[in-house]
Design an enzyme around this catalytic site. Structure first.
Site, PDB file in Angstrom:
ATOM      1  N   SER A   1      46.544  -1.852  -8.894  1.00  0.00           N
ATOM      2  CA  SER A   1      46.439  -3.285  -8.636  1.00  0.00           C
ATOM      3  C   SER A   1      45.668  -3.968  -9.778  1.00  0.00           C
ATOM      4  O   SER A   1      46.134  -3.959 -10.907  1.00  0.00           O
ATOM      5  CB  SER A   1      45.791  -3.514  -7.269  1.00  0.00           C
ATOM      6  OG  SER A   1      45.976  -4.839  -6.838  1.00  0.00           O
TER       7      SER A   1
ATOM      8  N   HIS B   1      52.372  -4.149  -7.060  1.00  0.00           N
ATOM      9  CA  HIS B   1      52.885  -4.463  -5.716  1.00  0.00           C
ATOM     10  C   HIS B   1      54.242  -5.168  -5.782  1.00  0.00           C
ATOM     11  O   HIS B   1      54.520  -6.086  -5.006  1.00  0.00           O
ATOM     12  CB  HIS B   1      51.886  -5.351  -4.974  1.00  0.00           C
ATOM     13  CG  HIS B   1      50.476  -4.849  -4.996  1.00  0.00           C
ATOM     14  ND1 HIS B   1      50.112  -3.614  -4.519  1.00  0.00           N
ATOM     15  CD2 HIS B   1      49.333  -5.428  -5.476  1.00  0.00           C
ATOM     16  CE1 HIS B   1      48.804  -3.444  -4.679  1.00  0.00           C
ATOM     17  NE2 HIS B   1      48.320  -4.527  -5.267  1.00  0.00           N
TER      18      HIS B   1
END
Length: 246
Positions: free
Chosen positions: A130, A165
């Site tokens: 992330s 993501h």
């Protein structure tokens, strides 16, 4: 003549904080320069969240083939010389998720950005999930400011941009594609949850997945305001020794 070590970094779509099989983490450890690597977790993007740190200690403390540690910056204890020595001694620097913009600001305040560049040049494997994937590129696609937006900022160790993501958060894929098509972000790499990719000297040299169908994509602008999205061939990871021990 001195041998120049390769510069290596990995973008992760999973790991100890999201998966319980240990596959992506074992893959990272197997690519370290040492058979018993020193692995430093950097939780800056989460504000050094205690629960996140405990997750790391639990996951990596059970691995006999590594030496885990944590770099705290919100209650820093190391002076500049000790901080440099500590980071340059690591075989793997593993950066956690959270707020990409805050991560970069704190690192620059403490000089960690400069030290990580130095470690990278000396062969330390840099990786993260992330925000910990976003930070290595020239720019990224982030929710650091609330809604999804472009952040044309990063360490620039990896040319181009990163979007994490890619398959799991609503709006990620169309928003990133639109940003690349419009030139708000340079061409880059989109990572789906469950996948990972290793770069050696800025070039992707291995892509893997812990889940069938998860992939890493190269996203580039094409004429007419569109984008090209090309999936890298991914190797499916096998059962993890860590998973077998639990």
């Amino acid at each position: 003549m001195a041998v120049v070590p390769p510069q290596r970094l990995a973008l992760l779509g999973g790991g100890f904080s999201t998966d319980d099989d240990g596959l992506l983490d074992d893959w990272v450890l197997a690519r370290a320069r040492s058979s018993r690597p020193k692995v430093c977790f950097v939780p800056t993007a989460s504000g050094d969240a205690p629960a996140y740190i405990e997750q790391f200690r639990t996951a990596f403390g059970d691995r006999p083939a590594c030496e885990p540690s944590v770099l705290h910056l919100f209650r820093r204890e190391l002076d500049d010389d000790a901080l440099r020595s500590f980071l340059l001694a690591q075989d793997v620097v593993y950066v956690g998720g959270g707020n990409t913009a805050n991560l970069l600001a704190v690192w620059r305040t403490h000089g960690v950005d400069r030290l990580l560049r130095e470690a990278y040049d000396h062969g330390t494997l840099l990786c993260g999930i992330s925000a910990g994937a976003n930070c290595w590129a020239e720019g990224s696609h982030t929710d650091s400011f609330g809604p999804l937006r472009c952040l044309p900022d990063g360490l620039g160790l990896l040319p181009g941009s990163v979007c994490p993501h890619y398959d799991s958060e609503p709006g990620r894929r169309p928003s990133y594609r639109a940003a690349v098509a419009a030139g708000r972000l340079p061409s880059g790499w989109a990572v789906e949850d469950g996948a990972g990719v290793l770069f050696t000297d800025g070039v992707p040299t291995e892509a893997v997945t812990r889940a069938r169908g998860a992939a890493v994509y190269r996203v580039e602008p094409v004429g007419g305001g569109g984008v090209s999205e090309r999936a890298l061939p991914c190797r499916l990871l096998g059962p993890s020794p860590q998973a077998r021990r639990t």
